[in-house]
Design a protein around this motif. Structure first.
Motif, PDB file in Angstrom:
ATOM      1  N   LEU A 144       0.862  -1.184   0.000  1.00 24.13           N
ATOM      2  CA  LEU A 144       0.000   0.000   0.000  1.00 24.13           C
ATOM      3  C   LEU A 144       0.900   1.236   0.000  1.00 24.13           C
ATOM      4  CD1 LEU A 144      -2.430  -1.251   2.791  1.00 24.13           C
ATOM      5  CD2 LEU A 144      -2.719  -1.503   0.316  1.00 24.13           C
ATOM      6  N   PRO A 145       1.310   1.727  -1.171  1.00 29.55           N
ATOM      7  CA  PRO A 145       2.279   2.829  -1.240  1.00 29.55           C
ATOM      8  C   PRO A 145       1.800   4.075  -0.503  1.00 29.55           C
ATOM      9  CG  PRO A 145       1.938   1.832  -3.408  1.00 29.55           C
ATOM     10  CD  PRO A 145       0.903   1.251  -2.500  1.00 29.55           C
ATOM     11  N   ILE A 157      -4.826   2.611  -1.532  1.00 27.34           N
ATOM     12  CA  ILE A 157      -5.475   1.400  -1.039  1.00 27.34           C
ATOM     13  C   ILE A 157      -5.643   0.382  -2.155  1.00 27.34           C
ATOM     14  CG2 ILE A 157      -7.599   0.505   0.005  1.00 27.34           C
ATOM     15  CD1 ILE A 157      -7.970   3.320   1.246  1.00 27.34           C
ATOM     16  N   VAL A 158      -6.142   0.829  -3.293  1.00 21.86           N
ATOM     17  CA  VAL A 158      -6.456  -0.050  -4.416  1.00 21.86           C
ATOM     18  C   VAL A 158      -6.170   0.692  -5.714  1.00 21.86           C
ATOM     19  CG1 VAL A 158      -8.349  -1.179  -5.667  1.00 21.86           C
ATOM     20  CG2 VAL A 158      -8.230  -1.384  -3.193  1.00 21.86           C
ATOM     21  N   GLY A 159      -5.720  -0.028  -6.721  1.00 25.79           N
ATOM     22  CA  GLY A 159      -5.576   0.529  -8.048  1.00 25.79           C
ATOM     23  C   GLY A 159      -4.306   1.331  -8.242  1.00 25.79           C
ATOM     24  N   ALA A 165       1.127   2.129  -7.609  1.00 28.64           N
ATOM     25  CA  ALA A 165       0.167   1.046  -7.798  1.00 28.64           C
ATOM     26  C   ALA A 165       0.093   0.206  -6.533  1.00 28.64           C
ATOM     27  CB  ALA A 165       0.561   0.176  -8.990  1.00 28.64           C
ATOM     28  N   ALA A 166      -1.128  -0.059  -6.069  1.00 30.04           N
ATOM     29  CA  ALA A 166      -1.337  -0.936  -4.918  1.00 30.04           C
ATOM     30  C   ALA A 166      -1.336  -2.389  -5.382  1.00 30.04           C
ATOM     31  CB  ALA A 166      -2.658  -0.587  -4.229  1.00 30.04           C
ATOM     32  N   ALA A 167      -1.173  -3.312  -4.427  1.00 25.00           N
ATOM     33  CA  ALA A 167      -0.914  -4.707  -4.782  1.00 25.00           C
ATOM     34  C   ALA A 167      -2.160  -5.528  -5.075  1.00 25.00           C
ATOM     35  CB  ALA A 167      -0.117  -5.378  -3.665  1.00 25.00           C
ATOM     36  N   GLN A 174      -9.341   1.564 -11.756  1.00 23.97           N
ATOM     37  CA  GLN A 174      -9.904   2.222 -10.582  1.00 23.97           C
ATOM     38  C   GLN A 174      -8.788   2.739  -9.681  1.00 23.97           C
ATOM     39  OE1 GLN A 174     -11.249  -1.176  -7.612  1.00 23.97           O
ATOM     40  NE2 GLN A 174     -11.439  -1.863  -9.742  1.00 23.97           N
ATOM     41  N   PHE A 175      -9.154   3.628  -8.760  1.00 22.90           N
ATOM     42  CA  PHE A 175      -8.223   4.064  -7.719  1.00 22.90           C
ATOM     43  C   PHE A 175      -9.013   4.346  -6.451  1.00 22.90           C
ATOM     44  CE2 PHE A 175      -9.791   8.105  -9.205  1.00 22.90           C
ATOM     45  CZ  PHE A 175      -9.771   8.936  -8.087  1.00 22.90           C
TER      46      PHE A 175
END
Length: 297
Positions: A144-145, A157-159, A165-167, A174-175
């Motif tokens: 989670l960068p 969190i996502v995307g 880029a999240a994992a 999406q983001f």
């Protein structure tokens, strides 16, 4: 800058657990692929809290759930055999696909008390992946960068956003990110997505010349590029490419009302496997039948 404002609506989940429901909303059911958005807490759970606050085993199809906490702890158990607690700044990402069941228990709260605050969102799967195999993953740390700049502290969190880029494996563009803003700080909102929104979980921000306070989601117009905190604020930013219209019944999401009906019948008949580590109780199917979404206006 703002297309629409959505106020959270308080909803009881039973056992004294209450959430702020944001999506779906009658006039705006989705933002990108995000079809459900619940603000949990903030609330104190006393040591020894009754098990009625737990979310007993229940089913999903056609979506991914993403659970993210600012404080507190929740224990997840599912029909794939995963048993994983989630803590602040971690992510539980569960893809239901053709069907999964899970529970969410407040075991830490029962033992020692806890302060619960977080967000659970659902992401609708695109047509080609609605019946994909169910899956679960947990993410923390480098998955989670994070970034910090000029009073903005962010976690993806996502995307993908801001070149990061999240994992978690997603099925459509999406983001979704968590921002902590100091008073007066400006934060850029990722561009390049068809639909975007910001949700204020704490504090107050401005989008252009409009004020957005805790408990409000602002659905953004394409020209919106940044927000400014007028006081310390916790903000979720989200968006992505929309999927075609989805029907929503209870915990099921699908492009087909017939598929919703089948999922309801499967759950009622006991054809969906319960979590091995939590199979002694479950949430019954609601009495009301699946229905189409309300008309847009």
């Amino acid at each position: 800058m703002i297309e629409m404002m959505i106020e959270q609506r308080r909803r009881s989940l039973g056992g004294g657990m209450e959430v702020g429901r944001v999506l779906p909303f009658a006039k705006r059911r989705m933002v990108g692929p995000f079809i459900f958005f619940d603000h949990m807490g903030p609330m104190d759970l006393e040591a020894g809290v009754d098990r009625s606050v737990d979310v007993r085993p229940h089913p999903h199809i056609g979506l991914s759930t993403v659970t993210y906490l600012f404080s507190g702890e929740i224990m997840h158990r599912d029909s794939l055999g995963y048993e994983q607690s989630i803590r602040p700044q971690e992510v539980n990402w569960m893809t239901a696909g053709r069907g999964i069941t899970h529970s969410e228990r407040f075991e830490k709260a029962r033992a020692t008390g806890d302060h619960l605050h977080g967000i659970q969102a659902w992401v609708a799967l695109p047509d080609a992946d609605e019946e994909t195999a169910p899956a679960f993953s947990h993410h923390e740390g480098a998955d989670l960068p994070t970034w910090s700049d000029a009073g903005v502290h962010g976690q993806l969190i996502v995307g993908a956003a801001h070149g990061l880029a999240a994992a978690a494996r997603t099925h459509s563009p999406q983001f979704y990110a968590h921002l902590e803003l100091e008073a007066g700080a400006h934060a850029e909102i990722p561009a390049g997505h068809a639909e975007r929104a910001v949700y204020v979980a704490r504090g107050t921000i401005e989008v252009g010349d409009r004020r957005v306070v805790a408990g409000q989601m602002a659905v953004l117009r394409p020209a919106a590029s940044s927000i400014r905190a007028t006081e310390p604020a916790t903000v979720m930013v989200l968006g992505g490419e929309p999927v075609v219209e989805r029907f929503l019944y209870w915990n099921f999401v699908s492009s087909s009302q017939d598929r919703l009906q089948q999922a309801a019948e499967d759950w009622k008949a006991g054809r969906m496997k319960l979590p091995d580590a939590d199979d002694q109780e479950f949430i019954p199917l609601p009495d009301h039948p699946p229905a189409p979404p309300p008309a847009m206006s």
